[in-house]
Design a protein around this motif. Structure first.
Motif, PDB file in Angstrom:
ATOM      1  N   ALA A  25      32.520  49.013  42.600  1.00  0.00           N
ATOM      2  CA  ALA A  25      33.284  49.069  40.883  1.00  0.00           C
ATOM      3  C   ALA A  25      32.831  47.817  40.352  1.00  0.00           C
ATOM      4  N   TYR A  26      33.034  46.134  41.194  1.00  0.00           N
ATOM      5  CA  TYR A  26      32.539  45.878  40.490  1.00  0.00           C
ATOM      6  C   TYR A  26      31.284  45.310  39.944  1.00  0.00           C
ATOM      7  N   GLU A  27      29.958  46.126  40.978  1.00  0.00           N
ATOM      8  CA  GLU A  27      28.437  45.858  40.520  1.00  0.00           C
ATOM      9  C   GLU A  27      28.907  46.614  39.011  1.00  0.00           C
ATOM     10  N   HIS A  28      29.061  47.690  38.830  1.00  0.00           N
ATOM     11  CA  HIS A  28      29.556  48.463  37.769  1.00  0.00           C
ATOM     12  C   HIS A  28      29.999  47.871  36.327  1.00  0.00           C
ATOM     13  N   LEU A  29      31.219  46.952  36.170  1.00  0.00           N
ATOM     14  CA  LEU A  29      31.707  46.582  35.545  1.00  0.00           C
ATOM     15  C   LEU A  29      30.248  45.630  35.293  1.00  0.00           C
ATOM     16  N   ILE A  30      30.375  44.720  36.270  1.00  0.00           N
ATOM     17  CA  ILE A  30      28.827  43.524  35.904  1.00  0.00           C
ATOM     18  C   ILE A  30      28.278  44.220  35.244  1.00  0.00           C
ATOM     19  N   GLU A  31      27.120  45.018  35.638  1.00  0.00           N
ATOM     20  CA  GLU A  31      26.518  46.269  34.685  1.00  0.00           C
ATOM     21  C   GLU A  31      26.661  46.265  33.925  1.00  0.00           C
ATOM     22  N   SER A  32      27.886  46.971  33.275  1.00  0.00           N
ATOM     23  CA  SER A  32      28.457  47.282  31.781  1.00  0.00           C
ATOM     24  C   SER A  32      28.280  46.507  30.335  1.00  0.00           C
ATOM     25  N   GLY A  33      27.891  44.825  31.341  1.00  0.00           N
ATOM     26  CA  GLY A  33      28.194  43.653  30.562  1.00  0.00           C
ATOM     27  C   GLY A  33      29.401  42.933  30.050  1.00  0.00           C
ATOM     28  N   LEU A  34      29.772  43.280  30.858  1.00  0.00           N
ATOM     29  CA  LEU A  34      31.259  42.445  30.913  1.00  0.00           C
ATOM     30  C   LEU A  34      31.757  41.402  31.545  1.00  0.00           C
ATOM     31  N   PRO A  35      32.443  40.235  30.243  1.00  0.00           N
ATOM     32  CA  PRO A  35      32.235  38.983  31.051  1.00  0.00           C
ATOM     33  C   PRO A  35      33.801  38.719  31.419  1.00  0.00           C
ATOM     34  N   HIS A  36      34.532  39.526  31.735  1.00  0.00           N
ATOM     35  CA  HIS A  36      36.049  39.246  32.722  1.00  0.00           C
ATOM     36  C   HIS A  36      36.318  39.767  33.068  1.00  0.00           C
ATOM     37  N   PHE A  37      37.296  40.510  34.920  1.00  0.00           N
ATOM     38  CA  PHE A  37      37.582  41.207  35.354  1.00  0.00           C
ATOM     39  C   PHE A  37      39.189  40.958  35.660  1.00  0.00           C
ATOM     40  N   ALA A  38      39.486  42.080  36.530  1.00  0.00           N
ATOM     41  CA  ALA A  38      41.020  41.937  36.645  1.00  0.00           C
ATOM     42  C   ALA A  38      40.878  43.341  37.628  1.00  0.00           C
ATOM     43  N   LEU A  39      41.962  43.547  38.756  1.00  0.00           N
ATOM     44  CA  LEU A  39      42.303  44.948  39.472  1.00  0.00           C
ATOM     45  C   LEU A  39      44.365  44.958  39.298  1.00  0.00           C
ATOM     46  N   PHE A  40      44.260  46.143  39.034  1.00  0.00           N
ATOM     47  CA  PHE A  40      45.863  46.182  39.153  1.00  0.00           C
ATOM     48  C   PHE A  40      46.244  47.273  41.038  1.00  0.00           C
ATOM     49  N   SER A  41      46.311  46.173  41.082  1.00  0.00           N
ATOM     50  CA  SER A  41      46.853  46.656  42.759  1.00  0.00           C
ATOM     51  C   SER A  41      48.785  47.578  42.824  1.00  0.00           C
ATOM     52  N   LEU A  42      49.261  47.410  43.631  1.00  0.00           N
ATOM     53  CA  LEU A  42      50.434  47.659  44.520  1.00  0.00           C
ATOM     54  C   LEU A  42      51.098  46.597  44.560  1.00  0.00           C
TER      55      LEU A  42
END
Length: 417
Positions: free
Chosen positions: A112-129
């Motif tokens: 999932a993380y690599e897909h978001l990187i390949e989409s050109g996004l500069p920031h990342f977060a996780l929605f957990s439980l």
């Protein structure tokens, strides 16, 4: 010829959960592909009659050990047992002397993380439980996410929120919206399940946050129910749950034939990622174009026209068309058509559908017009596209990255947009 002895096997999974159903399907696939004969004990929700399961007089058990109550109930059983659950960072966290088949949480999050990187996004977060014994797998996904982000010299942004219950639903949504507003934009968010991802998409819609221009979302499970309950089609990691079921059945079969496997641990990687509109981040600098796309993704299948989009954005139709031509190189009508086509291809990829129903649900004026659009944009009829997807899925079943709903030419057109 007399039927040979069939072992009595209990499958302790919740058949109401998408992941558990896929594990069960994997067990069934193993049985159909071998000469193994099992009589299966399965309830839709095994927790209803879990008490006393350790005294069950069967021959074997395959059980969901992500649930600590199940693990505790089976601690004293002498029946051959194979556990299924999530992977752990520390070896000591795995159950002792029980064969264990795990979904590889590190690889699930990494995909999932690599897909978001390949989409050109500069920031990342996780929605957990929220942290809890029954959510240990979610906390393991948090650890995997934090390690990946820290390796890239960034600070991991993790939000657990509340467990969604009717009395606290409004408060939970308010907290999600507040968190979304605090995040730097654009941002890619990984949700630990499709259910969490769906909640996040709803929060974005309520807050007027454009998906995926400002917030791109990836879920985990590839749950068909989540797909039909979201206005914007959800990108999701496809866990290798069916492979886990096949592997667990194979291990139990060997144990029943006298092979000692008490310390066996097998990690199963994800089967791929189903890329949909929620994560197809295409940088757009003009706020009118971002707002228009957000509206189109939500309402394209309701028969909207360019004038309605312009009214929502708050500018004239000619101005909006001009911005679209400058920013993305095509018209507002083309964007609406792309959204409808994506919805139609998603429906056709599921099963045999009535084409008139597909056309109506996806906003086409008729099935004939939908047929014309398919021929023009994809080079095939709707039924031809459906067959193409099925053939592609069979050929590429073992690929690490899977985009099962769109042919290559269509994906390139969308990414180029």
């Amino acid at each position: 010829m007399a039927r040979s002895h069939a072992h009595r096997i209990a499958l302790l999974f919740n058949a109401n959960k998408a992941f558990d159903r896929d594990v069960i399907l994997g067990v069934a696939d193993y049985l159909s592909g071998t000469r193994t004969q099992w009589d299966l004990f399965l309830e839709e929700d095994f927790r209803l009659r879990l008490a006393g399961i350790e005294k069950w007089q069967g021959d074997g058990i395959i059980a969901d050990f992500d649930d600590p109550v199940v693990a505790a109930a089976l601690a004293g059983t002498r029946v051959p047992l194979v556990a299924v659950g999530g992977s752990y960072e520390h070896p000591a966290d795995y159950p002792a002397v029980v064969p264990y088949v795990a979904t590889d949480n590190v690889k699930v999050i990494k995909l999932a993380y690599e897909h978001l990187i390949e989409s050109g996004l500069p920031h990342f977060a996780l929605f957990s439980l929220p942290e809890a014994s029954e959510n240990r797998w979610a906390q393991e996904r948090e650890k995997a996410f934090a390690a990946l982000v820290q390796h890239d010299h960034a600070r991991p942004e993790i939000f657990r929120g509340q467990c969604t219950r009717a009395p606290t639903w409004n408060q939970a949504v308010r907290e999600q919206i507040a968190w979304l507003h605090r995040l730097p934009k654009p941002v890619g968010i990984i949700a630990v399940t499709d259910a969490r991802a769906r909640q996040l998409l709803q929060a974005c819609a309520l807050a007027g946050i454009a998906v995926p221009e400002q917030v791109a979302v990836v879920g985990i499970d590839n749950d068909p129910l989540a797909r039909v309950l979201t206005r914007i089609p959800l990108t999701s990691v496809i866990q290798g749950a069916q492979e886990m079921g096949r592997t667990a059945a194979h291990l139990l079969d060997r144990i029943l034939h006298g092979v000692p496997l008490a310390t066996t641990r097998i990690l199963v990687p994800p089967a791929g990622i189903n890329v949909q509109a929620s994560s197809r981040h295409v940088p757009a600098t003009h706020p009118h174009v971002m707002r228009a796309r957000h509206y189109i993704r939500q309402y394209a299948c309701q028969g909207i026209k360019t004038d309605q989009v312009a009214n929502y954005v708050g500018i004239s139709r000619s101005s909006l068309e001009s911005h679209f031509r400058q920013q993305v190189g095509y018209s507002v009508h083309d964007e609406i058509l792309r959204a409808r086509l994506d919805a139609a291809t998603a429906m056709l990829a599921q099963d045999d559908c009535n084409l008139a129903d597909v056309a109506h649900k996806c906003g086409f004026t008729s099935s004939q017009y939908m047929h014309l659009v398919f021929k023009r944009e994809l080079g095939c009829s709707p039924r031809g596209y459906q067959q193409r997807v099925r053939n592609t899925e069979r050929v590429h079943d073992d690929r690490e990255h899977v985009e099962p709903r769109l042919p290559a030419a269509r994906r390139q057109a969308i990414h180029a947009a």
